[in-house]
Design a protein around this motif. Sequence first.
Motif, PDB file in Angstrom:
ATOM      1  N   HIS A 194      22.492 -56.436  60.825  1.00  0.00           N
ATOM      2  CA  HIS A 194      21.492 -56.422  59.740  1.00  0.00           C
ATOM      3  C   HIS A 194      21.386 -57.806  59.079  1.00  0.00           C
ATOM      4  CE1 HIS A 194      21.602 -52.106  60.309  1.00  0.00           C
ATOM      5  NE2 HIS A 194      22.908 -52.107  60.082  1.00  0.00           N
ATOM      6  N   ILE A 195      21.324 -58.811  59.935  1.00  0.00           N
ATOM      7  CA  ILE A 195      21.194 -60.190  59.462  1.00  0.00           C
ATOM      8  C   ILE A 195      19.753 -60.632  59.626  1.00  0.00           C
ATOM      9  CG2 ILE A 195      21.891 -62.583  59.888  1.00  0.00           C
ATOM     10  CD1 ILE A 195      24.598 -61.400  60.893  1.00  0.00           C
ATOM     11  N   ILE A 196      19.203 -61.212  58.557  1.00  0.00           N
ATOM     12  CA  ILE A 196      17.813 -61.656  58.559  1.00  0.00           C
ATOM     13  C   ILE A 196      17.780 -63.172  58.364  1.00  0.00           C
ATOM     14  CG2 ILE A 196      15.575 -61.438  57.417  1.00  0.00           C
ATOM     15  CD1 ILE A 196      16.504 -58.659  56.440  1.00  0.00           C
ATOM     16  N   LYS A 197      17.012 -63.862  59.170  1.00  0.00           N
ATOM     17  CA  LYS A 197      16.841 -65.310  59.016  1.00  0.00           C
ATOM     18  C   LYS A 197      15.918 -65.604  57.830  1.00  0.00           C
ATOM     19  CE  LYS A 197      16.303 -67.545  62.961  1.00  0.00           C
ATOM     20  NZ  LYS A 197      15.807 -67.899  64.326  1.00  0.00           N
ATOM     21  N   PRO A 198      16.142 -66.717  57.131  1.00  0.00           N
ATOM     22  CA  PRO A 198      17.152 -67.743  57.364  1.00  0.00           C
ATOM     23  C   PRO A 198      18.517 -67.341  56.777  1.00  0.00           C
ATOM     24  CG  PRO A 198      15.851 -68.353  55.459  1.00  0.00           C
ATOM     25  CD  PRO A 198      15.257 -67.075  55.993  1.00  0.00           C
ATOM     26  N   PHE A 199      19.581 -67.888  57.383  1.00  0.00           N
ATOM     27  CA  PHE A 199      20.908 -67.616  56.838  1.00  0.00           C
ATOM     28  C   PHE A 199      21.826 -68.819  57.055  1.00  0.00           C
ATOM     29  CE2 PHE A 199      21.102 -66.096  61.218  1.00  0.00           C
ATOM     30  CZ  PHE A 199      22.330 -66.539  61.681  1.00  0.00           C
ATOM     31  N   THR A 200      22.777 -68.952  56.143  1.00  0.00           N
ATOM     32  CA  THR A 200      23.836 -69.951  56.288  1.00  0.00           C
ATOM     33  C   THR A 200      25.077 -69.227  56.815  1.00  0.00           C
ATOM     34  OG1 THR A 200      24.577 -69.662  54.003  1.00  0.00           O
ATOM     35  CG2 THR A 200      22.919 -71.345  54.408  1.00  0.00           C
ATOM     36  N   LEU A 201      25.937 -69.954  57.516  1.00  0.00           N
ATOM     37  CA  LEU A 201      27.006 -69.319  58.283  1.00  0.00           C
ATOM     38  C   LEU A 201      28.371 -69.911  57.955  1.00  0.00           C
ATOM     39  CD1 LEU A 201      27.812 -67.408  60.690  1.00  0.00           C
ATOM     40  CD2 LEU A 201      27.379 -69.381  62.198  1.00  0.00           C
ATOM     41  N   TYR A 202      29.358 -69.021  57.884  1.00  0.00           N
ATOM     42  CA  TYR A 202      30.770 -69.397  57.748  1.00  0.00           C
ATOM     43  C   TYR A 202      31.563 -68.561  58.746  1.00  0.00           C
ATOM     44  CZ  TYR A 202      35.554 -69.186  55.910  1.00  0.00           C
ATOM     45  OH  TYR A 202      36.921 -69.203  55.786  1.00  0.00           O
ATOM     46  N   ILE A 203      32.475 -69.204  59.500  1.00  0.00           N
ATOM     47  CA  ILE A 203      33.326 -68.485  60.447  1.00  0.00           C
ATOM     48  C   ILE A 203      34.769 -68.932  60.266  1.00  0.00           C
ATOM     49  CG2 ILE A 203      33.830 -67.997  62.873  1.00  0.00           C
ATOM     50  CD1 ILE A 203      30.933 -68.643  63.539  1.00  0.00           C
ATOM     51  N   SER A 204      35.615 -68.023  59.838  1.00  0.00           N
ATOM     52  CA  SER A 204      37.058 -68.287  59.744  1.00  0.00           C
ATOM     53  C   SER A 204      37.690 -67.095  59.034  1.00  0.00           C
ATOM     54  CB  SER A 204      37.347 -69.588  58.994  1.00  0.00           C
ATOM     55  OG  SER A 204      38.702 -69.964  59.147  1.00  0.00           O
ATOM     56  N   SER A 205      38.983 -67.227  58.759  1.00  0.00           N
ATOM     57  CA  SER A 205      39.663 -66.212  57.952  1.00  0.00           C
ATOM     58  C   SER A 205      39.225 -66.362  56.493  1.00  0.00           C
ATOM     59  CB  SER A 205      41.174 -66.366  58.071  1.00  0.00           C
ATOM     60  OG  SER A 205      41.575 -67.600  57.494  1.00  0.00           O
ATOM     61  N   MET A 206      39.731 -65.491  55.637  1.00  0.00           N
ATOM     62  CA  MET A 206      39.370 -65.543  54.225  1.00  0.00           C
ATOM     63  C   MET A 206      40.612 -65.671  53.345  1.00  0.00           C
ATOM     64  SD  MET A 206      36.030 -63.085  54.203  1.00  0.00           S
ATOM     65  CE  MET A 206      34.962 -63.144  55.659  1.00  0.00           C
ATOM     66  N   TYR A 207      41.597 -66.389  53.880  1.00  0.00           N
ATOM     67  CA  TYR A 207      42.800 -66.673  53.109  1.00  0.00           C
ATOM     68  C   TYR A 207      42.446 -67.493  51.870  1.00  0.00           C
ATOM     69  CZ  TYR A 207      45.496 -65.253  57.245  1.00  0.00           C
ATOM     70  OH  TYR A 207      46.025 -64.554  58.297  1.00  0.00           O
ATOM     71  N   GLU A 208      43.391 -67.564  50.960  1.00  0.00           N
ATOM     72  CA  GLU A 208      43.154 -68.249  49.682  1.00  0.00           C
ATOM     73  C   GLU A 208      42.656 -69.677  49.869  1.00  0.00           C
ATOM     74  OE1 GLU A 208      45.813 -69.860  45.879  1.00  0.00           O
ATOM     75  OE2 GLU A 208      46.694 -68.457  47.319  1.00  0.00           O
ATOM     76  N   HIS A 209      43.274 -70.431  50.776  1.00  0.00           N
ATOM     77  CA  HIS A 209      42.911 -71.844  50.913  1.00  0.00           C
ATOM     78  C   HIS A 209      41.540 -72.042  51.564  1.00  0.00           C
ATOM     79  CE1 HIS A 209      44.658 -71.081  54.916  1.00  0.00           C
ATOM     80  NE2 HIS A 209      43.929 -72.092  55.343  1.00  0.00           N
TER      81      HIS A 209
END
Length: 378
Positions: A194-209
């Motif tokens: 359910h992703i609609i363009k335009p979008f910005t992207l982040y890929i990684s874990s969500m640890y504190e740092h």
Amino acid sequence: MKTIGIDARFYGVAGPGRYVKNIIRQLEQSNNNHKYVVFLRKEGFDTYNPQNPNFTKVLADYKWYSFEEQFLFLAKLLQHKLDLLYVPHFNIPVLYPKKLVTAIPDIIMHKFSTERGTTLPKPYFMFKKFVYYWVVLLAVLKSSRVIVPSNDVKNDFLDTYKYVPKSKFVIAYEGIDPDLLTTPEDTKTLANFHIIKPFTLYISSMYEHKNVERLVQAFKILIEKYGFTGQLVLVGKKDKFSAKIVTLVHSLNLSDRVRLPGEQSFVTDAQTVSLRKNAELYVFPSLKEGFSLTPLEAMALNLPTVISDIPCHKEIYGDSTYYFDPTNSEDIASKLNDVLSNPQLKHDLVNRGLEQVKKYSWSKTAQITLEAFNAALE
């Protein structure tokens, strides 16, 4: 001819698994006179098929960070009478008595704890944290060479272990996994999540740092102050850290604008390729990294990047990206808007990124690793 053991038990697992896979692949293709014994867990054993007759695989299905790693795996290693053991992580069998080379990606846990996201009882968590510090220290002391992915990580080690000589640390930058560049995209990804363009992207874990909370807050500013009409897509595994982000998203009334596909299902490589190819830009707000590979992967797929102004990023990315102050949500939002609203800047960042990617390769990483083996064997 010397016999080198490779602890490849992470083979097939994201992160350390990609590292060891690419090192082995490149060592198989290099000209060297060593024999290699590759120790793998069951999944990796079934996946990895040696392409060089000097490489032999051995089943060592012992869980990492465990007591069986320290005793049963140790016994397995001693059976093979190795001249050198290579551990591409910090989790060495601490009683291993012979020559060691380790590759340690960072010591971020020395500064940023994962206590907020653990499901362990606090006393047991603190015990495991103590063991982590102890094992890292022993890995540094016992290793003939410690391979690190950046000068920034080397400096962290030298600041933490001031009594360890600089000469012990070897810098070997990482590279793009070639498999990423040949993975076909899953064309149903956007619809499925359910992703609609335009979008910005982040890929990684969500640890504190990783600083994702501040990124979400900045995205709220991007919408309200700069009028961005698109979405923010946060790709990471489902855990207690991602649950906190979900709670924050709901509290800011951003549920329709911030998508977390990892909360719905596991996100495959083919799906991440599709997301990178369809995003407007890649954003990475981390407060601390060892090498920071995901912006480089984005660059390789023609995606402009906007990332935190931290020492590791300045070292690895130079002027190929667009920087923001990761402690300032207003600045993050402002820099995102600069790129999103300026087609020429986006075009320039794509071109600069493609040039930056050429500086890094796993063949170089493997060559430096082999030189570290030879130095240790002398």
